[in-house]
Each structure stands twice: as C-alpha cells, then as structure tokens.
Design a protein around this motif. Structure first.
Motif, mmCIF file in Angstrom:
data_model
loop_
_atom_site.group_PDB
_atom_site.id
_atom_site.type_symbol
_atom_site.label_atom_id
_atom_site.label_comp_id
_atom_site.label_asym_id
_atom_site.label_seq_id
_atom_site.Cartn_x
_atom_site.Cartn_y
_atom_site.Cartn_z
ATOM 1 N N HIS A 87 0.820 -1.220 0.000
ATOM 2 C CA HIS A 87 0.000 0.000 0.000
ATOM 3 C C HIS A 87 0.851 1.266 0.000
ATOM 4 O O HIS A 87 0.380 2.335 -0.354
ATOM 5 C CB HIS A 87 -0.920 0.029 1.222
ATOM 6 C CG HIS A 87 -2.045 -0.949 1.162
ATOM 7 N ND1 HIS A 87 -3.111 -0.893 2.002
ATOM 8 C CD2 HIS A 87 -2.246 -2.012 0.354
ATOM 9 C CE1 HIS A 87 -3.949 -1.902 1.720
ATOM 10 N NE2 HIS A 87 -3.427 -2.588 0.723
ATOM 11 N N HIS B 271 2.100 2.680 2.739
ATOM 12 C CA HIS B 271 1.921 3.482 3.949
ATOM 13 C C HIS B 271 1.677 2.563 5.132
ATOM 14 O O HIS B 271 1.342 1.395 4.947
ATOM 15 C CB HIS B 271 0.766 4.477 3.771
ATOM 16 C CG HIS B 271 -0.543 3.829 3.406
ATOM 17 N ND1 HIS B 271 -1.316 4.238 2.356
ATOM 18 C CD2 HIS B 271 -1.186 2.762 3.940
ATOM 19 C CE1 HIS B 271 -2.389 3.469 2.266
ATOM 20 N NE2 HIS B 271 -2.338 2.566 3.222
ATOM 21 N N HIS C 55 -0.042 0.816 8.430
ATOM 22 C CA HIS C 55 -1.347 0.513 9.011
ATOM 23 C C HIS C 55 -1.133 0.371 10.505
ATOM 24 O O HIS C 55 -0.111 -0.120 10.940
ATOM 25 C CB HIS C 55 -1.882 -0.822 8.488
ATOM 26 C CG HIS C 55 -2.156 -0.814 7.025
ATOM 27 N ND1 HIS C 55 -2.257 -1.946 6.284
ATOM 28 C CD2 HIS C 55 -2.323 0.211 6.167
ATOM 29 C CE1 HIS C 55 -2.506 -1.630 5.023
ATOM 30 N NE2 HIS C 55 -2.541 -0.327 4.928
ATOM 31 N N CYS D 225 -6.855 -4.669 4.851
ATOM 32 C CA CYS D 225 -6.253 -3.718 5.764
ATOM 33 C C CYS D 225 -6.228 -4.179 7.208
ATOM 34 O O CYS D 225 -5.593 -3.578 8.046
ATOM 35 C CB CYS D 225 -6.940 -2.373 5.667
ATOM 36 S SG CYS D 225 -6.130 -1.345 4.460
ATOM 37 N N CYS E 97 -6.528 0.646 8.129
ATOM 38 C CA CYS E 97 -6.679 2.013 7.656
ATOM 39 C C CYS E 97 -7.942 2.217 6.863
ATOM 40 O O CYS E 97 -8.290 3.341 6.577
ATOM 41 C CB CYS E 97 -5.475 2.407 6.845
ATOM 42 S SG CYS E 97 -5.484 1.716 5.223
ATOM 43 N N CYS F 134 -8.200 1.824 3.990
ATOM 44 C CA CYS F 134 -7.791 2.441 2.737
ATOM 45 C C CYS F 134 -8.377 1.644 1.590
ATOM 46 O O CYS F 134 -8.641 0.469 1.707
ATOM 47 C CB CYS F 134 -6.282 2.483 2.624
ATOM 48 S SG CYS F 134 -5.552 0.889 2.798
ATOM 49 N N HIS G 195 -7.412 0.981 -1.595
ATOM 50 C CA HIS G 195 -6.616 0.682 -2.799
ATOM 51 C C HIS G 195 -5.706 -0.466 -2.511
ATOM 52 O O HIS G 195 -5.586 -0.881 -1.357
ATOM 53 C CB HIS G 195 -5.818 1.900 -3.214
ATOM 54 C CG HIS G 195 -4.940 2.390 -2.106
ATOM 55 N ND1 HIS G 195 -3.618 2.061 -1.996
ATOM 56 C CD2 HIS G 195 -5.230 3.127 -1.024
ATOM 57 C CE1 HIS G 195 -3.122 2.615 -0.890
ATOM 58 N NE2 HIS G 195 -4.076 3.257 -0.301
HETATM 59 ZN ZN LIG Z 1 -3.463 0.742 3.373
#
Ligand SMILES: [Zn+2]
Length: 226
Positions: free
Chosen positions: A167, A169, A171, A217, A222, A224, A226
């Motif tokens: 990703h 980033h 988590h 995730c 997160c 998120c 994607h």
């Molecule tokens: Zn993520």
C-alpha cells in the motif's frame, strides 16, 4: 556490554536485543516540532502523538526522510531541510489569474484554499490576491521556498508488514493515521494523511482514484481503498 557478552557466547536465558535502525521498509514513528527560519513553530506532532510513516515510500518530504535514516528508537536530532528537499522552491509560474466570475455564487476571499484540477494534476490553490474582477491563485505549497527546521525524536522503528509495503503506507490500530499527525498541512504528494482540506478520501487517499477495498487492511486498519 553486549559485545563482551557475545564473545563468550550468549548466556542461557539472556535476551539478545536487536536494535532496528530506520531504513527502507521500516515503519517509523517520530515526534517532531517544525520551525521556520525565525524560530516560529509551524507545526508539531504535540497532542496528536507521533507521526508514523513508511520509510522509503515518499510518505514524508525527502529532507526529513534522509535525516531520520539510520536512527534508532530514542534518538533525537535536529534536521535542517532546504526547500529543494522540502516543499520545493517558490515558483511564480504557479501563480495564475482567473476572473471573479469563475467562482460563481461563491465569494472568494484572500487566504481561502481549495483543491482544483490543474495541468499539473490536483493541487491545493490559495487565493493570493483579489483586484477588481481579477483573482490571483497561488499553486505553491504553503511551505514552498522555506527552509524547515525539524527537531525530531524517534519513538519506534519496526519492520513493515507486507500489506503496508504494497500500500505504500503504515497501518496501525486506530486507523490509517492512528494517533499520528499529518505532518504539515497537505502531505507531500499523496499518501497517508494527504490533506486536511477535504481531499477526496481524506486519510489514506492517494494519487490513485479510490477503488474497492480488497479488505486487506486488517482490523482497526486504515480502511484504505486501494
Ligand atoms: Zn493501506
């Protein structure tokens, strides 16, 4: 000291501590205070708690990332970041004039900021000047052209999880940004904590348009997409 210990072999029951250094593919949490040349505090992790980021993934500005490289938890450091390793030089080319009528029913005011699609992609634009029917927009980052003075403390360093690497980033429990702050204003080029001003998706939004989450995730992750 550990070295002497190891010379005679590791004593049974002793703990071998491996100190992880900040390097590519580690998730790092730092506390920081950011000041300008005059010593004014621009931003600080403060009450938000440490900012967590994935090292080597352009989550934070290059100059700060370089400054943290090789540190271990507990280290403190002052990091001086010149504009070219921070938010870039201030560019007059990012100023543009638009007619007042472009704002329709909205009343523009100096200092207002908003997201707009430009020929450089999605940018945060600031209304710099309003003269008669002409509005000057500034596409520079608010910290463009500034030398940044960071005082940092490394709170923790850990190996990144595979999903974090994919990703780009970190988590953590408590959501994408966790207790971590977003750094200064708009994050540097997407990634976690991309912007405070109503960016699409907010936390965890990136350059890529949101897609359906693969559900990878994890709990408290997160979210998120994607
Ligand atoms: Zn993520």
């Amino acid at each position: 000291m550990p070295v002497a210990l190891l010379r005679g072999g590791l004593a049974l029951g002793s703990t071998l501590r491996i100190t992880m250094r900040v390097a590519k593919e580690t998730v790092v949490a730092i506390e920081y205070t950011l000041k300008d040349d005059q010593g004014n505090i621009i931003d600080a992790s403060g009450d938000r708690g440490p900012m967590e980021y994935l090292h080597g993934a352009q989550n934070i500005i290059p100059g700060l990332e370089q400054g943290v490289e090789g540190l271990v938890a507990g280290d403190t450091k002052s990091v001086l970041v010149p504009p070219q390793l921070g938010y870039g030089e201030y560019s007059e080319k990012l100023l543009q004039q638009v007619p007042l009528s472009a704002f329709g029913a909205n009343t523009p005011q100096v200092g207002m900021r908003f997201h707009a699609e430009t020929n450089l992609g999605m940018r945060v634009l600031t209304i710099k000047k309003i003269e008669g029917e002409e509005v000057t927009l500034d596409g520079n980052h608010e910290l463009a052209g500034k030398t940044l003075h960071f005082d940092i403390k490394v709170v923790s360093v850990r190996a990144a999880e595979l999903t974090e690497l994919s990703h780009g980033h970190p988590h953590q429990s408590g959501g994408c940004c966790g207790g971590g702050g977003c750094g200064s204003g708009e994050g540097s080029g997407g990634g976690c904590c991309s912007s405070e001003e109503g960016s699409e998706g907010g936390c965890c939004s990136t350059e890529q348009p949101a897609q359906k989450s693969e559900g990878g995730c994890g709990s408290g992750g997160c979210g998120c997409s994607h």
